[in-house]
Scaffold this active site. Structure first.
Site, short mmCIF file in Angstrom:
data_model
loop_
_atom_site.label_atom_id
_atom_site.label_comp_id
_atom_site.label_asym_id
_atom_site.label_seq_id
_atom_site.Cartn_x
_atom_site.Cartn_y
_atom_site.Cartn_z
N GLU A 1 2.52 -2.20 0.78
CA GLU A 1 2.14 -1.75 2.39
C GLU A 1 3.31 -1.04 3.13
OE1 GLU A 1 -1.07 -5.28 3.54
OE2 GLU A 1 1.02 -5.56 4.46
N GLU B 1 -5.33 -6.88 -2.19
CA GLU B 1 -5.37 -7.89 -1.20
C GLU B 1 -6.57 -7.98 -0.44
OE1 GLU B 1 -1.95 -8.64 1.33
OE2 GLU B 1 -0.52 -7.86 -0.16
C1 BGP Z 1 -0.07 -8.44 3.85
C2 BGP Z 1 0.94 -8.67 3.18
C3 BGP Z 1 1.28 -10.07 2.48
C4 BGP Z 1 0.13 -11.20 3.21
C5 BGP Z 1 -1.06 -10.64 3.91
C6 BGP Z 1 -1.82 -11.57 4.86
O1 BGP Z 1 0.08 -7.71 4.99
O2 BGP Z 1 1.05 -7.64 2.06
O3 BGP Z 1 2.48 -10.55 2.08
O4 BGP Z 1 0.96 -12.19 3.61
O5 BGP Z 1 -0.70 -9.57 4.41
O6 BGP Z 1 -0.93 -11.72 6.03
P1 BGP Z 1 -0.66 -13.05 6.55
O7 BGP Z 1 0.35 -13.88 5.63
O8 BGP Z 1 0.42 -12.66 7.71
O9 BGP Z 1 -1.69 -13.89 6.91
#
Ligand code: BGP
Length: 481
Positions: free
Chosen positions: A184, A378
């Site tokens: 990201e 993701e």
């Molecule tokens: C993205 C990241 C992850 C992950 C995901 C979910 O931005 O790449 O590392 O954590 O989001 O976010 P969160 O864990 O804040 O719910």
């Protein structure tokens, strides 16, 4: 004429995605150095630190650091990979911890014990025919490099990163084909500390420093792509975007223009990684804001020679933008940065707005823009789970979320002709939330017994979604019922 795919292609990479700091634990084992993300505590200081508004240099006793133990994949990798295999995973996206391999980032030689750990992980994957997809840098770098170079502000970070890449490409060249350089990369604009170790607290012009760091990361990424291709013939290297399009709040031309500008800012860095040059709109914007990029001889060639093979992205929600300040003030949470609330959408318990069709929109936009294969690395729903008396977990809400998104993903491939390498659900085994440090924000299809205070046995158990996803993979997305 090439034959249009009607469904998902054979060999589609179904799986799940994790990141070292949120999953591994073992934060000080086997020679591992302190990583920047090890400094992120649980509680109210987490966000100010993540945004670079509060300076931290070391861990202290006043805070708890959920990443230190995370969910202990470090010791449970065999059990965890066996569970992934049971679900039928074809692919496991994981990140390597840079300070596990170069504890300070300054060593000439990598830490053998750190390298050996990932050898064991990759060998375990190979046992089940699971293809690893490796993120080289997922919100991580040795803290010592922050002290020595002030992080990515310093051009010498590029050499430190290249040394790290050379070590891992050389070591894992027969085990890993798919790589992602920076997770990201656009998060640098929103969570500068989490993303690249940047604290903007005392910076006169935070935007200028962010673009300086970004320039160095973009050069480092381009060099990594070139190096991977040299050391690992046939390797595929991708960039990675925190994805989700920006809709204009209304069809007023002002709103459309505002949304377009925000969206282009979002694409800026992956434009460079995919096309090999700074886009004109970004050059003009930087000029307007009086920000000078530190171009050195050879930089332009480096960027041009290191374009990525595929475009990967996370997708949790779409976003909205408006030129009207009153509308703009009504904001909703949306993966680290807030966005204008879209009245047509429902939201998760954490306020992230749910938009399955938005995934199809995002896939089409990305493919139209770059004409490169995509990889959804993701996607998923962060939600609270309740364990029933008999230990079972009925997470139908998670199944509904995934079903709707996967269905749109298949439409984008089958109806719109978007080439897609795979789909990895975020956090297939519950892990620590990046934004909040909570355990209760669960994405997994496998439950981990641990609460927000770090209490629990860490035992794993299968949720209802486990069996559902297994069937989806078995049928290559044909059976989503
Ligand atoms: C993205 C990241 C992850 C992950 C995901 C979910 O931005 O790449 O590392 O954590 O989001 O976010 P969160 O864990 O804040 O719910």
């Amino acid at each position: 004429m090439t034959k249009m795919q009607t469904r998902l292609p054979e060999g589609f990479l179904w799986g799940g995605a994790t990141a070292a700091n949120q999953f591994e634990g073992g934060w000080d084992e086997a020679g591992k150095g302190l990583g920047l993300i090890d400094l992120l505590p649980y509680g109210e200081d987490r966000m100010p630190i993540a945004k670079g508004e509060m300076t931290v240099k070391a861990c202290d006793d006043a805070h708890r650091y959920p990443g230190h133990r995370a969910v202990d994949f470090y010791h449970r990798y065999k059990e965890d990979i066996a569970l992934m295999a049971e679900m039928g995973f074809k692919c496991f996206r994981l990140s390597l911890s840079w300070p596990r391999i170069f504890p300070t980032g300054l060593e000439d030689e990598p830490n053998e014990e750190g390298l050996a750990f990932y050898d064991k992980v990759f060998d375990e994957c190979a046992k089940y025919g699971i293809e690893p997809l490796v993120t080289i840098c997922h919100f991580d770098l040795p803290v010592r490099l922050l002290e020595e170079f002030d992080g990515w502000k310093d051009r010498r970070m590029i050499d430190a990163f290249e040394k790290y890449c050379r070590a891992i490409f050389t070591r894992y060249k027969d085990k890993v084909k798919y790589w992602i350089t920076f997770n990201e990369i656009n998060m640098l604009n929103h969570l500068p500390f989490t993303s690249c170790g940047l604290t903007v607290e005392n910076e006169e012009n935070p935007a200028a420093v962010k673009y300086l760091c970004a320039h160095h990361e973009l050069l480092a990424s381009a060099k990594a792509v070139k190096l991977a291709h040299e050391i690992i013939p046939g390797s595929q290297v991708g960039c990675m975007l925190a994805g989700g399009g920006f809709y204009p709040y209304t069809c007023s031309p002002e709103d459309v223009w505002k949304a377009k500008q925000t969206e282009r800012d979002n694409f800026f860095f992956i434009d460079v990684q995919s096309r090999g040059a700074y886009p004109n709109f970004a050059l003009k914007k930087l000029e307007r804001e009086g920000i000078k990029i530190d171009w050195q001889p050879g930089d332009r060639e480096t960027l041009a020679e290191g374009t990525v093979d595929f475009v990967s992205f996370s997708y949790y929600c779409s976003r909205c933008d408006s030129a009207d300040p009153e509308v703009s003030a009504k904001r909703a949470a949306a993966n680290a940065y807030r966005t204008v609330r879209n009245p047509y959408l429902k939201a998760s318990e954490w306020g992230w707005q749910i938009d399955p069709l938005g995934l199809r929109v995002a896939m089409n936009d990305l493919y139209d823009r770059y004409q490169k294969p995509l990889f959804i690395v993701e996607n998923g729903l962060g939600a609270k789970d309740t364990v029933n008396a008999d230990g079972s977990i009925d997470d139908d809400y998670r199944i509904d979320y995934m079903r709707a998104h996967i269905s749109n993903m298949i439409d984008a491939v089958a109806e719109d002709g978007v080439p897609l390498l795979g789909y990895t659900v975020w956090g297939p085994i519950d892990l620590v939330s990046a934004s909040t440090g909570e355990m209760s924000k669960r994405y997994g299809m496998i439950y981990v017994d641990q609460d927000d205070q770090g209490n629990g046995t860490l035992e794993r158990s299968r949720k209802k979604s486990f069996y559902w996803y297994k069937k989806v993979i078995e049928t290559n997305g044909e059976d989503l019922a």
